[in-house]
Design an enzyme around this catalytic site. Structure first.
Site, PDB file in Angstrom:
ATOM      1  N   GLN A 129       0.841  -1.201   0.000  1.00  0.00           N
ATOM      2  CA  GLN A 129       0.000   0.000   0.000  1.00  0.00           C
ATOM      3  C   GLN A 129       0.876   1.250   0.000  1.00  0.00           C
ATOM      4  OE1 GLN A 129      -3.275  -0.021  -0.364  1.00  0.00           O
ATOM      5  NE2 GLN A 129      -3.557   2.182  -0.185  1.00  0.00           N
ATOM      6  N   TRP A 157      -7.574   9.199  -4.139  1.00  0.00           N
ATOM      7  CA  TRP A 157      -7.617   7.933  -4.868  1.00  0.00           C
ATOM      8  C   TRP A 157      -6.945   6.776  -4.144  1.00  0.00           C
ATOM      9  CZ3 TRP A 157     -10.974   8.059  -8.629  1.00  0.00           C
ATOM     10  CH2 TRP A 157     -11.259   9.288  -9.230  1.00  0.00           C
ATOM     11  N   VAL A 158      -5.915   7.104  -3.403  1.00  0.00           N
ATOM     12  CA  VAL A 158      -5.168   6.032  -2.730  1.00  0.00           C
ATOM     13  C   VAL A 158      -5.243   6.238  -1.226  1.00  0.00           C
ATOM     14  CG1 VAL A 158      -2.933   4.877  -2.502  1.00  0.00           C
ATOM     15  CG2 VAL A 158      -3.586   5.898  -4.693  1.00  0.00           C
ATOM     16  N   ALA A 159      -5.677   5.209  -0.549  1.00  0.00           N
ATOM     17  CA  ALA A 159      -5.798   5.321   0.899  1.00  0.00           C
ATOM     18  C   ALA A 159      -4.413   5.368   1.534  1.00  0.00           C
ATOM     19  CB  ALA A 159      -6.587   4.143   1.450  1.00  0.00           C
ATOM     20  N   SER A 164      -6.413   1.321   4.231  1.00  0.00           N
ATOM     21  CA  SER A 164      -6.987   0.717   3.026  1.00  0.00           C
ATOM     22  C   SER A 164      -7.670  -0.609   3.323  1.00  0.00           C
ATOM     23  CB  SER A 164      -5.886   0.471   1.986  1.00  0.00           C
ATOM     24  OG  SER A 164      -6.393  -0.322   0.934  1.00  0.00           O
ATOM     25  N   HIS A 166      -7.946  -2.848   1.285  1.00  0.00           N
ATOM     26  CA  HIS A 166      -7.175  -3.900   0.621  1.00  0.00           C
ATOM     27  C   HIS A 166      -6.271  -4.627   1.624  1.00  0.00           C
ATOM     28  CE1 HIS A 166      -8.299  -3.185  -3.563  1.00  0.00           C
ATOM     29  NE2 HIS A 166      -8.374  -1.907  -3.244  1.00  0.00           N
ATOM     30  N   ASP A 173     -10.632  -4.618  -6.176  1.00  0.00           N
ATOM     31  CA  ASP A 173     -10.876  -3.761  -7.337  1.00  0.00           C
ATOM     32  C   ASP A 173     -11.207  -4.689  -8.498  1.00  0.00           C
ATOM     33  OD1 ASP A 173     -10.250  -1.600  -5.803  1.00  0.00           O
ATOM     34  OD2 ASP A 173      -8.199  -1.410  -6.552  1.00  0.00           O
ATOM     35  N   GLU A 216     -15.353   5.241  -6.683  1.00  0.00           N
ATOM     36  CA  GLU A 216     -14.565   4.184  -7.329  1.00  0.00           C
ATOM     37  C   GLU A 216     -15.522   3.067  -7.711  1.00  0.00           C
ATOM     38  OE1 GLU A 216     -11.351   2.883  -4.833  1.00  0.00           O
ATOM     39  OE2 GLU A 216     -10.206   4.717  -5.155  1.00  0.00           O
ATOM     40  N   HIS A 219     -14.242  -0.528  -6.851  1.00  0.00           N
ATOM     41  CA  HIS A 219     -13.850  -1.025  -5.525  1.00  0.00           C
ATOM     42  C   HIS A 219     -15.060  -1.592  -4.774  1.00  0.00           C
ATOM     43  CE1 HIS A 219     -11.250  -1.049  -1.809  1.00  0.00           C
ATOM     44  NE2 HIS A 219     -12.466  -1.124  -1.278  1.00  0.00           N
TER      45      HIS A 219
END
Ligand code: ZN
Length: 248
Positions: A129, A157-159, A164, A166, A173, A216, A219
């Protein structure tokens, strides 16, 4: 002669009466049995229904397990890498093994509808990440953005590492395979159906103020079929849902 004839008639009448009685009794028994059988079948079906209902309740209770509804966002970061069992997909991406069967089922059904998805990104370690975050930051810095502005754009856009989904192995995604399907075909299918498999569109357009993440459409987050159905029906995001349940 007349006497004998009369006695013959009487025995014939008696014979007919016996036959009639016999028929009445037999048909009575048959009707009784058929009614009883029908009642028994009805009772059995009702029992089966009750069993199914209680089984479903049991499954739904299980779905309220903590891991399913774990909230990860800016305000609720996780620390370090979670110790979870992962399942590797054919393209090398990984997901929490507990969501794999439902993910597989959803993909099978999507393909049956002529839409071809892939998991573009599944589980990520803290380090992975961080790398994605740094890469995005570098892109914006290269464009000449100040560090502060680059950070702001990146985090749309990006944690931030640790925040996250993820990293839970529960966020995926999902994109089109780029051969048989276009992105929007996959996104549209997911928007309509993903909740039936326990997945929610985690960052919708109308909840950006709450989630802090831009829309998103790719996601998806696994929360179980029950919660996903409720979230879909109520049109809320995970933060709102958990708050309404007193879970956050
Ligand atoms: Zn994602």
């Amino acid at each position: 002669m007349a006497k004998r004839k009369g006695s013959k008639n009487r025995s014939l009448k008696r014979f007919l009466a016996v036959i009639l009685l016999f028929i009445t009794v037999i048909s009575g028994v048959l009707i009784y049995r058929s009614v009883n059988t029908r009642a028994a079948v009805g009772a059995q079906r009702a029992q089966d229904g009750a069993n199914n209902a209680s089984q479903e309740e049991g499954e739904q209770e299980q779905e309220q397990e903590e891991w399913l509804l774990q909230l990860v966002n800016k305000q609720n970061p996780i620390h370090g890498d979670n110790d979870i069992e992962l399942t590797e997909l054919s393209n090398g991406e990984r997901v929490d093994s507990r969501i794999y069967p439902q993910l597989q089922k959803m993909f099978d059904d999507m393909r049956a509808d002529g839409v071809y998805p892939i998991v573009a990104s599944g589980y990520r370690t803290q380090k992975e990440q961080q790398q994605i975050y740094d890469k995005k930051m570098a892109e914006y810095t290269k464009k000449g953005y100040s560090k502060e502005k680059a950070k702001k754009e990146t985090e749309k856009w990006v944690a931030v590492p640790g925040t996250s989904e993820h990293q839970l192995g529960l966020g995926v995604d999902i994109n089109a395979d780029g051969v048989h399907s276009y992105g929007y075909e996959v996104y549209n299918w997911l928007a309509e159906n993903a909740h039936l498999y326990g997945f929610i569109h985690r960052y919708p357009e109308d909840k950006v103020k709450i989630t802090g993440i831009s829309n998103e459409p790719w996601h998806y987050r696994y929360v179980g079929v029950k919660a996903a159905g409720e979230i879909y029906k109520q049109g809320v995001c995970l933060e709102e849902y958990l708050e309404s349940k007193g879970l956050n």
